[in-house]
Design a protein around this motif. Structure first.
Motif, PDB file in Angstrom:
ATOM      1  N   PHE A  57       0.929  -0.925  -0.016  1.00  0.00           N
ATOM      2  CA  PHE A  57       0.042  -0.110   0.055  1.00  0.00           C
ATOM      3  C   PHE A  57       0.777   1.301  -0.107  1.00  0.00           C
ATOM      4  O   PHE A  57       0.661   2.109  -0.648  1.00  0.00           O
ATOM      5  CB  PHE A  57      -1.047  -0.084   1.267  1.00  0.00           C
ATOM      6  N   VAL A  58       1.823   1.329   0.703  1.00  0.00           N
ATOM      7  CA  VAL A  58       2.917   2.487   0.852  1.00  0.00           C
ATOM      8  C   VAL A  58       3.517   2.707  -0.476  1.00  0.00           C
ATOM      9  O   VAL A  58       3.684   3.610  -1.051  1.00  0.00           O
ATOM     10  CB  VAL A  58       3.906   2.332   2.061  1.00  0.00           C
ATOM     11  N   THR A  61       1.109   4.124  -2.967  1.00  0.00           N
ATOM     12  CA  THR A  61       0.975   5.267  -2.682  1.00  0.00           C
ATOM     13  C   THR A  61       2.024   6.194  -3.333  1.00  0.00           C
ATOM     14  O   THR A  61       1.820   7.507  -3.609  1.00  0.00           O
ATOM     15  CB  THR A  61       0.675   5.597  -1.114  1.00  0.00           C
ATOM     16  N   LEU A  62       3.406   5.997  -3.031  1.00  0.00           N
ATOM     17  CA  LEU A  62       4.492   6.802  -3.533  1.00  0.00           C
ATOM     18  C   LEU A  62       4.524   6.441  -4.882  1.00  0.00           C
ATOM     19  O   LEU A  62       5.265   7.542  -5.772  1.00  0.00           O
ATOM     20  CB  LEU A  62       5.770   6.071  -2.937  1.00  0.00           C
ATOM     21  N   GLY A  65      -0.185   7.492  -5.790  1.00  0.00           N
ATOM     22  CA  GLY A  65      -1.276   7.979  -4.914  1.00  0.00           C
ATOM     23  C   GLY A  65      -2.280   6.854  -4.815  1.00  0.00           C
ATOM     24  O   GLY A  65      -3.180   7.097  -4.136  1.00  0.00           O
ATOM     25  N   SER A  66      -2.292   5.723  -5.810  1.00  0.00           N
ATOM     26  CA  SER A  66      -3.370   4.835  -5.583  1.00  0.00           C
ATOM     27  C   SER A  66      -3.504   3.985  -4.425  1.00  0.00           C
ATOM     28  O   SER A  66      -4.442   3.346  -3.972  1.00  0.00           O
ATOM     29  CB  SER A  66      -3.593   3.858  -6.697  1.00  0.00           C
ATOM     30  N   GLY A  67      -2.362   3.849  -3.603  1.00  0.00           N
ATOM     31  CA  GLY A  67      -2.506   3.272  -2.389  1.00  0.00           C
ATOM     32  C   GLY A  67      -3.382   3.323  -1.342  1.00  0.00           C
ATOM     33  O   GLY A  67      -4.051   2.955  -0.621  1.00  0.00           O
ATOM     34  N   ILE A  68      -3.561   4.759  -1.281  1.00  0.00           N
ATOM     35  CA  ILE A  68      -4.374   5.488  -0.342  1.00  0.00           C
ATOM     36  C   ILE A  68      -5.930   5.182  -0.703  1.00  0.00           C
ATOM     37  O   ILE A  68      -6.708   4.960   0.039  1.00  0.00           O
ATOM     38  CB  ILE A  68      -4.189   7.040  -0.141  1.00  0.00           C
ATOM     39  N   LEU A  69      -6.120   5.525  -1.949  1.00  0.00           N
ATOM     40  CA  LEU A  69      -7.314   5.306  -2.517  1.00  0.00           C
ATOM     41  C   LEU A  69      -8.140   3.997  -2.408  1.00  0.00           C
ATOM     42  O   LEU A  69      -9.099   3.676  -1.927  1.00  0.00           O
ATOM     43  CB  LEU A  69      -7.512   5.559  -4.082  1.00  0.00           C
ATOM     44  N   TYR A  71      -6.655   1.472  -0.200  1.00  0.00           N
ATOM     45  CA  TYR A  71      -6.684   1.339   1.180  1.00  0.00           C
ATOM     46  C   TYR A  71      -8.275   1.852   1.514  1.00  0.00           C
ATOM     47  O   TYR A  71      -9.097   1.016   2.358  1.00  0.00           O
ATOM     48  CB  TYR A  71      -5.922   1.891   1.928  1.00  0.00           C
TER      49      TYR A  71
END
Length: 113
Positions: A57-58, A61-62, A65-69, A71
């Motif tokens: 997920f991190v 995100t890096l 930004g799709s990791g935050i969405l 999650y």
């Protein structure tokens, strides 16, 4: 040409094979959580360590930004797992559970005019 032999039919003398344990249902973990329990729930379901899910997920995100969405979507879409005895759900978990209920029942009730 090579041929593969057909498997032999089960012998009536042998006991039946024990049933294979199934995977636990896909849900947020109530015990292995840092934020919402998504990585812990994925770890319980897949057998892959929760740390690797968190790193994934991190990394997502890096990488854009799709990791935050992803999650946040999984946090809302996955049902909550059982908590430890004596634990109370956090206020944010109660809000997410209400949102999950609203989303999961979105198209199931007919409208009345």
């Amino acid at each position: 040409m090579t041929s593969t032999p057909f498997p032999a039919p089960p012998s009536p003398d042998l006991p039946p094979a024990p049933p294979q344990p199934g995977r636990p249902p896909l849900r947020r973990s109530g015990t292995d959580r840092m934020l919402g329990g998504v990585s812990g729930g994925l770890a319980e379901h897949t057998g892959i360590d929760a740390v690797l899910w968190r790193v994934g997920f991190v990394a997502l995100t890096l990488a854009g930004g799709s990791g935050i969405l992803l999650y946040l979507l999984l946090w809302v879409l996955l049902p909550s797992g059982p908590l430890r005895p004596g634990d109370e759900p956090r206020p944010v978990d109660r809000a997410v559970d209400r949102l999950h209920t609203a989303v999961s029942t979105l198209g199931t009730t007919p409208r009345q005019r």
